[in-house]
Design a protein around this motif. Sequence first.
Motif, PDB file in Angstrom:
ATOM      1  N   ARG A   1      38.766  35.843  37.981  1.00 28.77           N
ATOM      2  CA  ARG A   1      38.609  37.176  38.563  1.00 28.77           C
ATOM      3  C   ARG A   1      37.829  38.102  37.640  1.00 28.77           C
ATOM      4  O   ARG A   1      37.080  38.965  38.093  1.00 28.77           O
ATOM      5  CB  ARG A   1      39.986  37.765  38.880  1.00 28.77           C
ATOM      6  CG  ARG A   1      40.717  37.006  39.982  1.00 28.77           C
ATOM      7  CD  ARG A   1      42.078  37.590  40.288  1.00 28.77           C
ATOM      8  NE  ARG A   1      42.690  36.924  41.431  1.00 28.77           N
ATOM      9  CZ  ARG A   1      43.874  37.218  41.935  1.00 28.77           C
ATOM     10  NH1 ARG A   1      44.601  38.186  41.360  1.00 28.77           N
ATOM     11  NH2 ARG A   1      44.344  36.582  42.980  1.00 28.77           N
TER      12      ARG A   1
ATOM     13  N   ASN B   1      44.320  34.686  35.231  1.00 28.72           N
ATOM     14  CA  ASN B   1      43.286  34.159  36.116  1.00 28.72           C
ATOM     15  C   ASN B   1      41.935  34.725  35.698  1.00 28.72           C
ATOM     16  O   ASN B   1      41.448  35.706  36.259  1.00 28.72           O
ATOM     17  CB  ASN B   1      43.634  34.526  37.558  1.00 28.72           C
ATOM     18  CG  ASN B   1      42.710  33.880  38.568  1.00 28.72           C
ATOM     19  OD1 ASN B   1      41.662  33.346  38.219  1.00 28.72           O
ATOM     20  ND2 ASN B   1      43.088  33.935  39.833  1.00 28.72           N
TER      21      ASN B   1
ATOM     22  N   LEU C   1      41.596  42.717  42.186  1.00 29.83           N
ATOM     23  CA  LEU C   1      42.055  41.360  41.899  1.00 29.83           C
ATOM     24  C   LEU C   1      42.438  41.204  40.432  1.00 29.83           C
ATOM     25  O   LEU C   1      43.451  40.577  40.113  1.00 29.83           O
ATOM     26  CB  LEU C   1      40.971  40.343  42.276  1.00 29.83           C
ATOM     27  CG  LEU C   1      40.709  40.184  43.778  1.00 29.83           C
ATOM     28  CD1 LEU C   1      39.554  39.225  44.018  1.00 29.83           C
ATOM     29  CD2 LEU C   1      41.960  39.707  44.504  1.00 29.83           C
ATOM     30  N   VAL C   2      41.645  41.775  39.534  1.00 30.08           N
ATOM     31  CA  VAL C   2      41.982  41.725  38.110  1.00 30.08           C
ATOM     32  C   VAL C   2      43.276  42.494  37.868  1.00 30.08           C
ATOM     33  O   VAL C   2      44.186  42.019  37.173  1.00 30.08           O
ATOM     34  CB  VAL C   2      40.838  42.296  37.247  1.00 30.08           C
ATOM     35  CG1 VAL C   2      41.275  42.422  35.786  1.00 30.08           C
ATOM     36  CG2 VAL C   2      39.598  41.418  37.346  1.00 30.08           C
TER      37      VAL C   2
ATOM     38  N   SER D   1      38.664  46.356  39.267  1.00 31.25           N
ATOM     39  CA  SER D   1      38.838  45.287  40.240  1.00 31.25           C
ATOM     40  C   SER D   1      40.294  45.172  40.681  1.00 31.25           C
ATOM     41  O   SER D   1      41.192  44.975  39.857  1.00 31.25           O
ATOM     42  CB  SER D   1      38.377  43.953  39.649  1.00 31.25           C
ATOM     43  OG  SER D   1      38.846  42.867  40.419  1.00 31.25           O
TER      44      SER D   1
END
Length: 413
Positions: free
Chosen positions: A322, A319, A308-309, A306
């Motif tokens: 995510r 976060n 975002l990760v 990911s």
Amino acid sequence: MADWQVVEGGVTAPKGFIAAGIVAGLKSTGAKDLALILSQSDAIAAGVFTTSQVRAACIDYCRQCLQLKASARAILCNAGQANAATGEAGWSDAQESARLLAQELNIDPQAVLLASTGVIGKRIKMEQLRQGIMPLVRAASEKGGADAAKAIVTTDLVTKEIALESTIEGRPVRIGGMAKGSGMIAPNMATMLGFITCDAAVSTGLWHQMLKRAVDRSFNQVTVDGDTSTNDCVLALANGQSRTTAITEDSPNAQKLESMLTAVCQHLAKAIARDGEGATCLIEVQVSGAPSDRAASQVAKTIVGSSLVKSAVFGRDPNWGRIAAAAGRAGVKFHQDELNIKLGDLVLMRNGQPQEFDRNAASNYLKTAAAGEYLQGDTVLISVDIGLGSGQSTAWGCDLTYKYVEINAEYTT
């Protein structure tokens, strides 16, 4: 506890293997760019290759050779030009490369396996390769593994090699390996470039099965940027020089050999992820509670891949949403009220419920892991349990940084 030990030598640690890496002029940098691995006797050969429909000539050449004869003597690898998407001329270059080395070694061209790495669409600089074959062969030695590992890299910051030793029937058995890869890493049936040597005696079919399973548990579990290469391959040679009885079927000896092979592949795979272009840390995602190991693998690879990760890890931002979102889109059905997420030892979610946690401590964990100061070295550990069964899997990747964009924005300019 592992029933083996790490030894020096890389691909030349197993008996009967020599190697070399030289400067042939294929790279404009003047770095080593032509590598050879040579078995001094016929070796059982197995390969796992990219499933991309756009393939390098070396991939098709190796497949053809292994279909005709599941044995080989040599692996020749050039760095600088991928020789992928180069049409009939690229195919002719591959054939000539194998023929030139075979003539120098006085062996069958079909006993030569090929690998290439570099810019897609660029043919091999054949004049330089022709001139390099003789000095390459003359340079081959039992101490040449490190030079060979240097000669196959492109954007890699470090070389990647390892060798393990164990005993079978009271005799020492070794497996060595080297790999390259830093960008365009999301293997599909294979890896960037990986080469394995082994001095155990093993049947052709069993060796191929072992390699396929080892690759699935290692190289196929890493991602840097989600891109599968045109040149992905793992080639493995086993020459039987340890003089043990041939391993022909599942047995304790076969299981020990496969465990060693998997350990070598996992070491190399993690080294590739850690050396991802621009990366500051290795990310390890452990998934449990899945309906099957395959399902767990799907979830783990989705999380570690990911963007975002990966960006959150680079920003040292815990976060966890995510992570949850990536698990939810992995294509594996589970109940969100049974989802558990941990970052290192910090519990972020339990049974689908957000948990109070020290955000500063979580951010510091990410910072110190990236700096290599944490107990687990430079690894960020993410643990996810989806509460469905006994399936489990681990995947590896790295953070996504500004440097990655810079490297790839300027790759050919």
